[in-house]
Design a protein around this motif. Structure first.
Motif, mmCIF file in Angstrom:
data_model
loop_
_atom_site.group_PDB
_atom_site.id
_atom_site.type_symbol
_atom_site.label_atom_id
_atom_site.label_comp_id
_atom_site.label_asym_id
_atom_site.label_seq_id
_atom_site.Cartn_x
_atom_site.Cartn_y
_atom_site.Cartn_z
ATOM 1 N N ALA A 172 0.887 -1.058 -0.004
ATOM 2 C CA ALA A 172 0.099 -0.084 -0.065
ATOM 3 C C ALA A 172 0.721 1.212 0.005
ATOM 4 C CB ALA A 172 -0.950 0.252 1.212
ATOM 5 N N PRO A 173 0.836 2.046 -0.940
ATOM 6 C CA PRO A 173 1.799 3.274 -1.191
ATOM 7 C C PRO A 173 1.445 4.372 -0.005
ATOM 8 C CG PRO A 173 -0.070 3.295 -2.835
ATOM 9 C CD PRO A 173 -0.155 2.135 -2.011
ATOM 10 N N ALA A 175 2.362 7.668 -0.569
ATOM 11 C CA ALA A 175 2.259 8.775 -1.354
ATOM 12 C C ALA A 175 1.241 8.410 -2.440
ATOM 13 C CB ALA A 175 3.480 9.400 -1.508
ATOM 14 N N GLY A 176 0.918 9.674 -3.186
ATOM 15 C CA GLY A 176 0.214 9.652 -4.342
ATOM 16 C C GLY A 176 -1.409 9.247 -4.069
ATOM 17 N N GLU A 177 -2.195 9.142 -5.058
ATOM 18 C CA GLU A 177 -3.541 8.933 -5.252
ATOM 19 C C GLU A 177 -4.141 7.957 -4.033
ATOM 20 O OE1 GLU A 177 -6.799 7.384 -8.512
ATOM 21 O OE2 GLU A 177 -4.543 7.379 -8.940
ATOM 22 N N TYR A 178 -3.152 6.955 -3.880
ATOM 23 C CA TYR A 178 -3.491 5.842 -2.907
ATOM 24 C C TYR A 178 -3.142 5.983 -1.404
ATOM 25 C CZ TYR A 178 -5.559 3.825 -7.234
ATOM 26 O OH TYR A 178 -6.123 3.730 -8.530
ATOM 27 N N ALA A 179 -2.490 6.916 -1.277
ATOM 28 C CA ALA A 179 -1.777 7.082 0.203
ATOM 29 C C ALA A 179 -3.026 6.946 1.241
ATOM 30 C CB ALA A 179 -0.971 8.270 0.298
ATOM 31 N N GLY A 180 -2.917 6.323 2.075
ATOM 32 C CA GLY A 180 -4.088 6.222 3.301
ATOM 33 C C GLY A 180 -5.357 5.623 2.833
ATOM 34 N N ARG A 181 -5.336 5.053 1.521
ATOM 35 C CA ARG A 181 -6.663 4.369 0.794
ATOM 36 C C ARG A 181 -6.251 2.987 0.495
ATOM 37 N NH1 ARG A 181 -7.824 7.170 -4.073
ATOM 38 N NH2 ARG A 181 -9.880 5.957 -3.764
ATOM 39 N N ARG A 183 -7.847 0.003 0.760
ATOM 40 C CA ARG A 183 -8.828 -0.643 0.021
ATOM 41 C C ARG A 183 -9.045 -0.458 -1.461
ATOM 42 N NH1 ARG A 183 -13.950 -3.626 0.576
ATOM 43 N NH2 ARG A 183 -13.955 -4.246 -1.545
ATOM 44 N N ALA A 184 -8.882 1.023 -1.573
ATOM 45 C CA ALA A 184 -8.896 1.588 -3.018
ATOM 46 C C ALA A 184 -7.574 0.855 -3.873
ATOM 47 C CB ALA A 184 -8.956 2.937 -3.037
ATOM 48 N N ALA A 185 -6.362 0.914 -3.052
ATOM 49 C CA ALA A 185 -5.189 0.516 -3.839
ATOM 50 C C ALA A 185 -5.236 -1.218 -4.038
ATOM 51 C CB ALA A 185 -4.053 0.700 -2.534
ATOM 52 N N SER A 207 -0.668 -10.883 -3.823
ATOM 53 C CA SER A 207 -0.093 -10.862 -2.504
ATOM 54 C C SER A 207 -0.336 -9.305 -2.347
ATOM 55 C CB SER A 207 1.304 -11.279 -2.496
ATOM 56 O OG SER A 207 1.927 -10.837 -1.445
ATOM 57 N N ALA A 208 -1.041 -8.893 -0.973
ATOM 58 C CA ALA A 208 -1.354 -7.589 -0.630
ATOM 59 C C ALA A 208 -1.799 -7.977 0.778
ATOM 60 C CB ALA A 208 -2.536 -7.055 -1.392
ATOM 61 N N GLY A 209 -1.599 -6.584 1.448
ATOM 62 C CA GLY A 209 -1.991 -6.648 2.833
ATOM 63 C C GLY A 209 -1.155 -6.907 3.754
ATOM 64 N N MET A 210 -0.928 -6.463 4.837
ATOM 65 C CA MET A 210 0.054 -6.951 5.991
ATOM 66 C C MET A 210 -0.552 -6.760 7.163
ATOM 67 S SD MET A 210 3.666 -5.087 4.292
ATOM 68 C CE MET A 210 3.135 -3.336 4.266
ATOM 69 N N SER A 211 0.077 -6.381 8.331
ATOM 70 C CA SER A 211 -0.455 -6.481 9.690
ATOM 71 C C SER A 211 -1.575 -5.346 9.910
ATOM 72 C CB SER A 211 0.639 -6.281 10.693
ATOM 73 O OG SER A 211 1.571 -7.327 11.008
ATOM 74 N N GLY A 212 -1.571 -4.414 9.321
ATOM 75 C CA GLY A 212 -2.143 -2.866 9.515
ATOM 76 C C GLY A 212 -3.562 -3.098 8.460
ATOM 77 N N ASP A 213 -3.408 -3.822 7.438
ATOM 78 C CA ASP A 213 -4.314 -3.660 6.459
ATOM 79 C C ASP A 213 -4.923 -5.043 5.876
ATOM 80 O OD1 ASP A 213 -2.432 -4.072 4.994
ATOM 81 O OD2 ASP A 213 -2.050 -2.058 4.291
ATOM 82 N N LEU A 214 -4.734 -6.044 6.524
ATOM 83 C CA LEU A 214 -5.025 -7.303 5.999
ATOM 84 C C LEU A 214 -6.471 -7.488 5.729
ATOM 85 C CD1 LEU A 214 -6.277 -9.839 7.871
ATOM 86 C CD2 LEU A 214 -4.046 -9.627 9.229
#
Length: 239
Positions: A172-173, A175-181, A183-185, A207-214
């Motif tokens: 999950a980036p 910076a940029g359009e998807y920073a802090g988003r 689910r959208a990323a 492969s996506a998602g880590m401890s904070g956003d799985l």
């Protein structure tokens, strides 16, 4: 050691509950999501405990940490994932133990991985790392190829001896359009994955998602989540 095993077992149970709940909320079967435990900075003894507790997929991001750990755990039935930015001078070592490299992001790396895999008589799984913060033709802050570069890399991997195109990975980036988003990323990554599978149907790993956003990753459709801190705890970096 018993205390450490108890701690890891409790943490694993919590992560398992999060994954299972996320799958249920998304109308997915639990077995559709594979947990990869990121063991970077942690000792081989932790990897052994995790194996005892049923973990079969582990990930590392630095070859200098991963190579000796993989050797120390060579007797265990584990799938090793390499998830860090990979320099070509480390490729020969990484291909000696990694089953899947999740951070393929340039053609020069494809060439080096192919040569090393052939030399080692191995088939190496490859995920293209997608940088959702990268402009066309550029790499992301944390590695990865811009979305419009995915197909070219996929074609190169598909044609490279010793390599197998397994799918896509993203972080999950920041910076940029998807920073802090997140689910959208991850939704965007799934769109890219759908296009990729049209021409490469076997490349179905995401492969996506880590401890904070799985949870966001599971909701979007990820097949693999990479969890470190939530399982192993917070530990100061080594080196």
């Amino acid at each position: 050691m018993t205390d450490r095993k108890d701690q890891l077992a409790a943490n694993l149970a919590q992560v398992e509950e999060r994954i299972a709940s996320s799958c249920a909320a998304a109308g997915r079967k639990r077995e559709e999501v594979t947990l990869i435990v990121v063991t970077k900075t942690y000792p081989a003894s932790d990897v052994r405990i995790l194996h005892e507790l049923g973990v079969r997929h582990v990930a590392e991001n630095r070859d200098q940490d991963a190579a000796p750990k993989a050797t120390a755990c060579a007797d265990l039935s584990l799938t090793w994932h390499f998830v860090g930015q990979l320099q070509t001078n480390k490729v020969r070592s990484v291909t000696s133990y990694a089953d899947i490299v999740q951070s393929v992001d340039r053609s020069k790396l494809v060439t080096a991985l192919s040569a090393a895999a052939v030399r080692g008589e191995r088939e190496l799984g490859c995920l293209i790392q997608v940088a959702l913060d990268a402009e066309s033709g550029e790499r992301g802050e944390r590695g990865g190829v811009a979305p419009d570069g995915v197909e070219e890399l996929a074609t190169a991997i598909g044609a490279a001896p010793g390599l197998r195109l397994d799918g896509l990975m993203t972080v999950a980036p920041l910076a940029g359009e998807y920073a802090g988003r997140q689910r959208a990323a991850f939704d965007r990554l799934m769109e890219i994955s759908s296009r990729l599978r049209a021409g490469h149907p076997a490349a179905n790993m995401v492969s996506a998602g880590m401890s904070g956003d799985l949870e966001d990753a599971v909701a979007a459709g990820a097949t693999h989540v990479r969890v470190g801190t939530a399982v192993l705890g917070v530990r100061p970096r080594l080196g």
